[in-house]
Motif scaffolding. Structure first.
Motif, PDB file in Angstrom:
ATOM      1  N   PRO A 191       0.725  -1.211   0.098  1.00  0.00           N
ATOM      2  CA  PRO A 191      -0.088   0.089   0.014  1.00  0.00           C
ATOM      3  C   PRO A 191       0.630   1.290  -0.172  1.00  0.00           C
ATOM      4  CG  PRO A 191      -0.739  -1.770   1.388  1.00  0.00           C
ATOM      5  CD  PRO A 191       0.092  -2.213   1.121  1.00  0.00           C
ATOM      6  N   ALA A 192       1.884   1.286   0.839  1.00  0.00           N
ATOM      7  CA  ALA A 192       2.721   2.559   0.796  1.00  0.00           C
ATOM      8  C   ALA A 192       3.458   2.720  -0.568  1.00  0.00           C
ATOM      9  CB  ALA A 192       3.801   2.247   1.831  1.00  0.00           C
ATOM     10  N   MET A 193       3.699   1.827  -1.388  1.00  0.00           N
ATOM     11  CA  MET A 193       4.259   1.786  -2.631  1.00  0.00           C
ATOM     12  C   MET A 193       3.360   2.500  -3.583  1.00  0.00           C
ATOM     13  SD  MET A 193       7.016   1.665  -4.437  1.00  0.00           S
ATOM     14  CE  MET A 193       8.324   0.190  -4.035  1.00  0.00           C
ATOM     15  N   PHE A 194       2.032   1.991  -3.419  1.00  0.00           N
ATOM     16  CA  PHE A 194       0.957   2.522  -4.397  1.00  0.00           C
ATOM     17  C   PHE A 194       0.781   3.773  -4.357  1.00  0.00           C
ATOM     18  CE2 PHE A 194      -0.124  -1.869  -5.186  1.00  0.00           C
ATOM     19  CZ  PHE A 194      -0.702  -1.782  -6.453  1.00  0.00           C
ATOM     20  N   ALA A 195       0.842   4.414  -2.787  1.00  0.00           N
ATOM     21  CA  ALA A 195       0.588   5.640  -2.428  1.00  0.00           C
ATOM     22  C   ALA A 195       1.768   6.594  -2.780  1.00  0.00           C
ATOM     23  CB  ALA A 195       0.382   5.827  -0.985  1.00  0.00           C
ATOM     24  N   GLY A 196       2.947   6.102  -2.641  1.00  0.00           N
ATOM     25  CA  GLY A 196       4.253   6.724  -3.109  1.00  0.00           C
ATOM     26  C   GLY A 196       4.251   7.086  -4.625  1.00  0.00           C
TER      27      GLY A 196
END
Length: 260
Positions: free
Chosen positions: A30-35
């Motif tokens: 999820p953090a990679m998608f958001a990033g």
């Protein structure tokens, strides 16, 4: 966002964008998608931007979904809701590169599996290291590519190749990927090759480059394409940057283009 997943460095009009979860082969959590979505938003608003190089730190470009972290995060998500124009959040991490106003060059090494291959496919060009491993992997998990892959591959990858790979998840290498259309070029140092290409693009009239990308992205019949060519050309002729391109060539000197 507490976890850093994407780094951007800007020099001479070229943004060097890197996925920074190298310890996990830049797998998508999820953090990679958001990033990635945040990085695309930053680039859309970045003054003086002329080209983008997209790569991954560590041993891989991107190994695709981090299934453990995404299993709970993906439950209950309405995939049909459009959050970024034509795309939902999952599609934006790949489609967003295509919709940037400037050219994007993906430098691929190690692996580009599943979502990672779709992200690379959002770029205008894909330069891969020899032996880079790739796969349209989604059928392995009982799903289909849904991060804009089909929209991005159409026109680049021959239909029967795409059908085979999406039905089987068979792994292939950069050399086969070049023959099928997933890869634009193979280079021993894909990042250096991508930066060199980005710098060549950045040295051209930025308004003409953006117009060329709009034409390349256009989905229209012949009549629509022909009028779009004329509209773009009419908007470029006799502008300061177009005149500067002519004068620089005639005077055999580097051009001095304006980005405004």
């Amino acid at each position: 966002m507490s976890e850093q997943r994407v780094a951007i460095k800007m020099q001479d009009g070229v943004a060097d964008v890197r996925l920074t979860r190298g310890d996990k082969m830049n797998a998508l959590d999820p953090a990679m998608f958001a990033g990635i979505i945040d990085a695309i938003g930053q680039l859309q608003a970045m003054p003086g931007l002329r080209a983008v190089v997209l790569s991954g730190e560590g041993r891989a470009f991107c190994a695709g979904l981090d299934m453990a972290s995404m299993a709970s995060a993906g439950s209950g998500v309405d995939l049909k809701t459009r959050t970024h124009g034509l795309a939902n959040d999952f599609q934006q991490v790949a489609w967003g590169w295509r919709t940037l106003a400037v050219p994007v060059i993906a430098a691929i090494h190690g692996v580009a599996f599943g979502g990672g291959l779709q992200i690379a496919s959002g770029a205008d060009f894909r330069i891969a290291a020899p032996g880079t491993r790739m796969s349209v992997m989604e059928i392995k998990w009982g799903i289909v590519p849904d991060m804009a892959g089909y929209a991005l591959w159409r026109g680049n990858v021959r239909d029967d190749h795409l059908r085979e790979l999406s039905y089987t998840a068979r792994e292939f290498d950069a050399e086969e990927g070049l023959a099928m259309g997933f890869v634009s070029r193979i280079a021993a140092d894909p990042h250096a090759e991508a930066v060199a290409l980005a710098c060549r693009i950045a040295a051209r009239n930025p308004h003409a480059v953006r117009a060329a990308k709009r034409l390349a992205n256009l989905e229209s019949d012949a009549a629509g394409t022909l009028i779009a060519e004329s509209v773009e050309q009419a908007g470029l002729i006799r502008t300061p940057n177009q005149i500067e391109a002519v004068m620089a060539n005639m005077q055999k000197r580097p051009p001095n283009f304006r980005d405004d």
